[in-house]
Design a protein around this motif. Structure first.
Motif, PDB file in Angstrom:
ATOM      1  N   LEU A   1      -7.786   3.552   5.599  1.00 48.44           N
ATOM      2  CA  LEU A   1      -7.886   2.368   6.450  1.00 48.44           C
ATOM      3  C   LEU A   1      -7.588   2.693   7.912  1.00 48.44           C
ATOM      4  O   LEU A   1      -8.024   1.985   8.808  1.00 48.44           O
TER       5      LEU A   1
ATOM      6  N   VAL B   1     -10.375  -0.334   1.581  1.00 47.15           N
ATOM      7  CA  VAL B   1     -10.443  -1.798   1.626  1.00 47.15           C
ATOM      8  C   VAL B   1     -10.363  -2.365   0.223  1.00 47.15           C
ATOM      9  O   VAL B   1      -9.624  -3.318  -0.042  1.00 47.15           O
ATOM     10  N   ARG B   2     -11.099  -1.768  -0.685  1.00 46.82           N
ATOM     11  CA  ARG B   2     -11.092  -2.275  -2.064  1.00 46.82           C
ATOM     12  C   ARG B   2      -9.688  -2.219  -2.658  1.00 46.82           C
ATOM     13  O   ARG B   2      -9.249  -3.148  -3.333  1.00 46.82           O
ATOM     14  N   LEU B   3      -9.011  -1.096  -2.411  1.00 44.09           N
ATOM     15  CA  LEU B   3      -7.660  -0.974  -2.940  1.00 44.09           C
ATOM     16  C   LEU B   3      -6.758  -2.029  -2.304  1.00 44.09           C
ATOM     17  O   LEU B   3      -5.919  -2.626  -2.971  1.00 44.09           O
ATOM     18  N   ALA B   4      -6.948  -2.274  -0.995  1.00 43.75           N
ATOM     19  CA  ALA B   4      -6.105  -3.240  -0.301  1.00 43.75           C
ATOM     20  C   ALA B   4      -6.298  -4.647  -0.849  1.00 43.75           C
ATOM     21  O   ALA B   4      -5.346  -5.415  -0.949  1.00 43.75           O
ATOM     22  N   ILE B   5      -7.522  -5.005  -1.210  1.00 47.59           N
ATOM     23  CA  ILE B   5      -7.750  -6.372  -1.678  1.00 47.59           C
ATOM     24  C   ILE B   5      -7.545  -6.503  -3.176  1.00 47.59           C
ATOM     25  O   ILE B   5      -7.842  -7.533  -3.757  1.00 47.59           O
ATOM     26  N   GLY B   6      -7.030  -5.453  -3.803  1.00 43.66           N
ATOM     27  CA  GLY B   6      -6.568  -5.644  -5.171  1.00 43.66           C
ATOM     28  C   GLY B   6      -7.309  -4.868  -6.240  1.00 43.66           C
ATOM     29  O   GLY B   6      -7.078  -5.092  -7.424  1.00 43.66           O
ATOM     30  N   ALA B   7      -8.194  -3.930  -5.842  1.00 51.85           N
ATOM     31  CA  ALA B   7      -8.817  -3.089  -6.861  1.00 51.85           C
ATOM     32  C   ALA B   7      -7.767  -2.124  -7.399  1.00 51.85           C
ATOM     33  O   ALA B   7      -6.966  -1.594  -6.634  1.00 51.85           O
TER      34      ALA B   7
ATOM     35  N   LEU C   1     -17.183  -4.764   3.835  1.00 52.14           N
ATOM     36  CA  LEU C   1     -18.007  -3.716   3.230  1.00 52.14           C
ATOM     37  C   LEU C   1     -19.431  -3.860   3.750  1.00 52.14           C
ATOM     38  O   LEU C   1     -20.048  -4.914   3.604  1.00 52.14           O
TER      39      LEU C   1
ATOM     40  N   PRO D   1      -5.186   4.753   0.431  1.00 53.31           N
ATOM     41  CA  PRO D   1      -5.692   3.630   1.219  1.00 53.31           C
ATOM     42  C   PRO D   1      -5.146   3.612   2.648  1.00 53.31           C
ATOM     43  O   PRO D   1      -5.832   3.162   3.565  1.00 53.31           O
ATOM     44  N   ILE D   2      -3.928   4.124   2.833  1.00 54.15           N
ATOM     45  CA  ILE D   2      -3.338   4.088   4.172  1.00 54.15           C
ATOM     46  C   ILE D   2      -4.152   4.948   5.125  1.00 54.15           C
ATOM     47  O   ILE D   2      -4.535   4.518   6.214  1.00 54.15           O
TER      48      ILE D   2
ATOM     49  N   LEU E   1       0.835  -1.199   0.000  1.00 47.62           N
ATOM     50  CA  LEU E   1       0.000   0.000   0.000  1.00 47.62           C
ATOM     51  C   LEU E   1       0.869   1.248   0.000  1.00 47.62           C
ATOM     52  O   LEU E   1       0.412   2.337  -0.291  1.00 47.62           O
TER      53      LEU E   1
ATOM     54  N   ARG F   1     -13.343   4.609   3.592  1.00 47.28           N
ATOM     55  CA  ARG F   1     -12.817   3.386   4.184  1.00 47.28           C
ATOM     56  C   ARG F   1     -13.058   2.205   3.237  1.00 47.28           C
ATOM     57  O   ARG F   1     -12.173   1.379   3.019  1.00 47.28           O
ATOM     58  N   GLU F   2     -14.278   2.166   2.698  1.00 43.10           N
ATOM     59  CA  GLU F   2     -14.603   1.102   1.741  1.00 43.10           C
ATOM     60  C   GLU F   2     -13.624   1.137   0.560  1.00 43.10           C
ATOM     61  O   GLU F   2     -13.158   0.091   0.104  1.00 43.10           O
TER      62      GLU F   2
ATOM     63  N   ALA G   1      -1.433  -3.366  -7.638  1.00 42.87           N
ATOM     64  CA  ALA G   1      -2.792  -3.802  -7.315  1.00 42.87           C
ATOM     65  C   ALA G   1      -2.950  -5.284  -7.625  1.00 42.87           C
ATOM     66  O   ALA G   1      -3.543  -6.038  -6.852  1.00 42.87           O
TER      67      ALA G   1
ATOM     68  N   TYR H   1     -12.302  -8.816  -8.464  1.00 46.26           N
ATOM     69  CA  TYR H   1     -11.301  -7.874  -8.971  1.00 46.26           C
ATOM     70  C   TYR H   1     -10.244  -8.598  -9.800  1.00 46.26           C
ATOM     71  O   TYR H   1      -9.565  -7.999 -10.608  1.00 46.26           O
TER      72      TYR H   1
ATOM     73  N   ASN I   1      -3.645  -8.264  -5.009  1.00 43.82           N
ATOM     74  CA  ASN I   1      -4.786  -9.149  -5.220  1.00 43.82           C
ATOM     75  C   ASN I   1      -4.377 -10.621  -5.205  1.00 43.82           C
ATOM     76  O   ASN I   1      -5.070 -11.461  -4.627  1.00 43.82           O
TER      77      ASN I   1
END
Lengths: 236, 390
Positions: B388, B301-307, A104, B384-385, A63, B297-298, A87, A119, A91
Motif C-alpha cells: 500500500l 487493498v484487498r487484504l486491507a478491506i478484509g480479504a 481496483l 499489505p503495508i 495490518l 498494490r491491488e 481479516a 469478502y 472487514n
C-alpha cells in the motif's frame, strides 16, 4: 473522559510499541502510545513524516501488530487473534480511506464498493445492490459503471469512501484522505466525513498534516517522535 | 467471496491482458492438442482395425509366396498336395495368381487385375454376389469371369452394362461373365482389391500366363492356436518346398504391426504433448508471477478491506486454472481438428470420445493448479503495508 464515553470505548491502546530491525540497528518507531477512542468520535492525528503516524495507522487498521502493548477494538484484544480473524475484523470493523484512493483499476465503481461485502460472503446480487445505495449516498450513483480511470480524483475518493462505508464499520480510518486533492475537492470529502459523524455517529479517525482539516475535528492527537501528545482541538 | 465471483473476476483480469494471456497459452494449446489428437487417432485406428477384422474374421491367414530361383515356385499342379499338407492347421485354402492389366475403356485408362482363384475364395473372403454365380470346382480351364464391383462400374460408365452371359474382351482375351460381385471389403493384408478384379478360374489364368501361384489364403481351423499353427505350417513349407519363400500374415500380426506404428505416433505425440504441457505450465506460472508483481498494490487493498490470505491465494489459483482451461479448450479444438484431418485423409470414420475430451480438459486444469500454486502462494504472502505504501 466522562463516564458515558468509557462505557462506550471503541479503541483502547495501552503502551503500544513498535520496533523494526533494520540490519544490525533496532529502530523504535512507536515508543509507548496509550489512548482511547469512544464510539462516535471524530478525531485527527497529526504529525510530521517519520513521527510514526503511518505505523500507528497500520496497527490501528490491523495490518500490523505492535511489538508490545495492548490494543483492543470493541473490547476484543487483537493480540490473541490469528490472521483470518484479523481479516474478518478488518472487514467488519474498519473502513480504510487512502491518500491514493486505491480503487481496483479493473473494476467499475460499483464492483469496487461491493468488494468488502463479497469478502464477507454476501451474495453478489445483494452486495451490488448495497454498493449502489452507498454510491448514491456519496453522490456517485450516476457513475456506478465507471472505472476508476474514468473518474476525477475527487470522484475516485468518493467511491473509496463509499467502499469504506459499505460494510457499516465501527471505524473509518482515513490516511491523508485529502492529501492528493486540491483544497476545494478535499473539503468536499471532509464534508462527507463531517456529515457521517453528525448524522450517523460514525467514528472517524483522520490522519493528516493539514491543520485546516484537523481543525474541523473535535479531537486532535499529535504524534512526535514516536510519542503521542493530546491537544485540545481548539488549541491547534 | 463465492467461487462464481472469483471466476467472474478472473475472467475480467485475463481479458484485460488478452494478448499476453494467449501467448502464454501456446504451450498448453499444443500440449493438450497433441494429447487429444493422439488419443483420438489411436481410438479411430483401433476402431477401424477391429471393424475390418470383424468383416473378415480373425482366423484369416495370408501366405505370400516368392520363389527367388526360377521353377521353384508353387504351380497349380502342386495345389492338391499343399492343401493336404496344410490340412492339419487350415480348414480352407485358396490360391491366387494375379495378372494386372492396363487397358482403355470408354476413353479412360483402367487398371484391372485378373485374379486366378478357386471356388473356395468366395467363402474365404465372404464375397457376396450381385448376380449370377461364382466360379465352381468344375470350371477348370474355362475362360469365365466373376466381375468385381468397380470393374462393372467402369464398364457401366463406358456404356456397357455387364450381366451374366456378357462377353468381355480384355488385353486380347475373351471372357464370359458368369457373375457380378457386390462391393467387397478392402483386403486386410494390403493385397489385391477384389473390387478392381476379374476373378477367373485359376486353371484358365495359369494356362494363359504361366502359373506360379502368388499367394494363398486360408482359415485356421477352429480351436487352434493361431501363432503355433502358423509356425508349424511354415515348417511344413520349408520342408516340402525348400526353394520357396512363404511369408505368413495373420490379423494378429497386422494388428501388432498397426499398433507398432501407432506406438511410434503415440510416443511422438506424447513426447510433444508432455514437453508442451510443461512449457505451457511454466508459461502460465510466469504470467501469473508477473501478474502478482504488477498487482501487489491491488493485493494490499484487498487484504486491507478484509480479504483473508487464503482468499487471495484462491483468487490467483482460480485465475491460473481458468487461464490453463482456456488453453485446454483451444487445445481440444486443435487436437480434434488434427484428428479429423488424419481421419479424412485415411478415409476413417471421425469420432472424438467424451473421455478423451474430459482427459484433455482435466490435464489442462491440473497444469493450471500445479503451476498456478506457487504464484498464488506468492500473492498471498504480499505484505499489505509495503504494497500500500508503494
Amino acid at each position: 473522559m466522562n463516564a458515558s464515553l468509557s462505557q462506550n470505548r471503541l479503541l483502547e491502546l495501552e503502551g503500544i510499541r513498535k520496533e523494526f530491525q533494520i540490519g544490525p540497528a533496532r529502530l523504535e518507531i512507536l515508543k509507548g502510545i496509550s489512548f482511547e477512542v469512544a464510539a462516535g468520535e471524530l478525531l485527527a492525528v497529526m504529525g510530521t513524516s517519520g513521527s510514526g503516524k503511518s505505523t500507528l495507522m497500520n496497527i490501528l487498521g490491523l495490518l500490523d501488530r505492535p511489538s508490545a502493548g495492548r490494543y483492543r477494538i470493541a473490547g476484543e484484544d487483537i493480540g490473541q487473534l490469528d490472521e483470518p480473524s484479523l481479516a474478518r475484523l478488518r472487514n467488519e470493523r474498519i473502513g480504510f480511506v487512502f491518500q491514493q484512493f486505491n480503487l481496483l483499476p479493473r473494476l467499475n465503481a460499483r464492483d469496487n464498493v461491493a468488494l468488502p461485502l463479497q469478502y464477507r460472503g454476501l451474495p453478489r446480487r445483494e452486495a451490488l445492490a448495497r454498493a449502489r445505495a452507498m454510491l448514491d449516498a456519496v453522490g456517485m450513483g450516476d457513475r456506478d459503471h465507471h472505472r476508476p480511470n474514468e473518474l476525477s480524483g475527487g470522484q475516485q475518493q468518493r467511491v473509496a469512501v463509499a467502499r469504506a462505508l459499505v460494510g457499516e464499520p465501527s471505524l473509518i480510518l482515513a490516511d491523508e484522505p485529502t492529501g492528493a486533492l486540491d483544497s476545494r475537492v478535499g473539503q468536499e470529502i471532509m464534508d462527507i466525513f463531517l456529515r457521517l459523524h453528525h448524522e450517523q455517529g460514525t467514528t472517524v479517525l483522520i490522519i493528516t498534516h493539514d491543520s485546516g482539516i484537523a481543525a474541523q475535528c473535535a479531537r486532535l492527537l499529535r504524534m512526535r517522535d514516536g510519542l503521542l501528545v493530546e491537544h485540545d482541538a481548539l488549541a491547534a | 467471496m463465492s467461487i462464481w465471483a472469483n471466476i467472474l473476476e478472473a475472467m475480467r483480469n485475463l481479458l484485460a491482458t488478452k494478448q499476453r494471456s494467449i501467448l502464454a497459452l501456446i504451450g498448453i494449446i499444443i500440449g493438450t492438442g497433441s494429447v487429444v489428437a493422439m488419443l483420438s487417432i489411436g481410438g479411430m485406428v483401433r476402431h477401424e482395425t477391429l471393424k475390418r477384422f470383424e468383416d473378415m474374421g480373425t482366423d484369416l491367414i495370408s501366405i505370400r509366396l516368392r520363389a527367388p530361383e526360377p521353377d521353384q515356385g508353387l504351380g497349380v499342379s502342386d495345389l492338391a498336395r499343399v492343401e493336404q499338407g496344410l490340412a492339419p492347421w487350415f480348414a480352407v485354402v485358396t490360391p491366387s495368381i494375379e495378372a494386372g492389366v492396363w487397358f482403355e475403356l470408354g476413353g479412360q485408362e483402367q487398371f484391372f487385375t485378373q485374379l486366378g482363384s478357386t471356388a473356395n475364395m468366395q467363402a474365404l473372403y465372404r464375397l457376396e454376389l450381385a448376380a449370377g454365380r461364382f466360379i465352381s470346382p468344375f470350371d477348370h480351364y474355362q475362360r469365365f469371369a466373376v466381375v468385381g464391383q468397380q470393374v462393372a462400374n467402369a464398364y457401366a460408365d463406358a456404356g456397357q452394362l455387364l450381366a451374366p452371359g456378357s462377353t468381355l474382351a480384355i488385353d486380347g482375351r475373351i471372357y464370359s461373365v458368369i457373375g457380378l460381385l457386390e462391393r467387397a471389403p478392402e483386403d486386410l493384408f494390403g493385397g489385391t482389391d477384389v473390387n478392381h478384379s476379374l476373378i477367373i478360374p485359376i486353371g484358365a489364368l495359369s494356362r494363359l500366363d504361366g502359373g506360379e501361384i502368388d499367394s494363398l489364403a486360408a482359415r485356421i481351423k477352429p480351436g487352434l492356436a493361431h501363432q503355433a499353427s502358423i509356425e508349424q505350417a511354415g515348417q511344413w513349407f520349408a520342408q516340402h518346398f525348400p526353394g520357396l519363400d512363404a511369408e505368413f500374415s495373420s490379423p494378429e500380426q497386422m494388428i501388432a504391426q498397426m499398433q507398432q506404428q501407432l506406438r511410434l505416433l503415440t510416443l511422438m505425440l506424447g513426447a510433444i504433448g508432455s514437453i508442451s504441457l510443461v512449457v505451457g505450465g511454466v508459461g502460465v506460472m510466469n504470467i501469473m508471477l508477473v501478474s502478482v508483481t504488477e498487482r501487489r498494490r491491488e493485493i494490499g487493498v484487498r487484504l486491507a478491506i478484509g480479504a483473508r490470505r487464503r482468499d487471495v491465494r484462491r483468487q490467483f489459483l482460480i485465475e491460473a486454472v481458468i487461464l490453463a482451461l482456456i488453453g485446454g479448450l483451444l487445445g481440444l479444438v486443435l487436437g480434434a481438428l488434427a484428428a479429423w484431418v488424419v481421419a479424412y485423409f485415411a478415409g476413417w470414420g471421425f469420432f472424438v470420445t467424451l473421455p478423451v475430451l474430459l482427459l484433455g480438459f482435466g490435464v489442462s486444469a491440473a497444469i493450471g493448479v500445479f503451476f498456478g500454486f506457487y504464484p498464488a502462494v506468492q500473492a498471498s504472502k504480499v505484505d499489505p503495508i509495503i504494497a500500500l505504501r508503494s
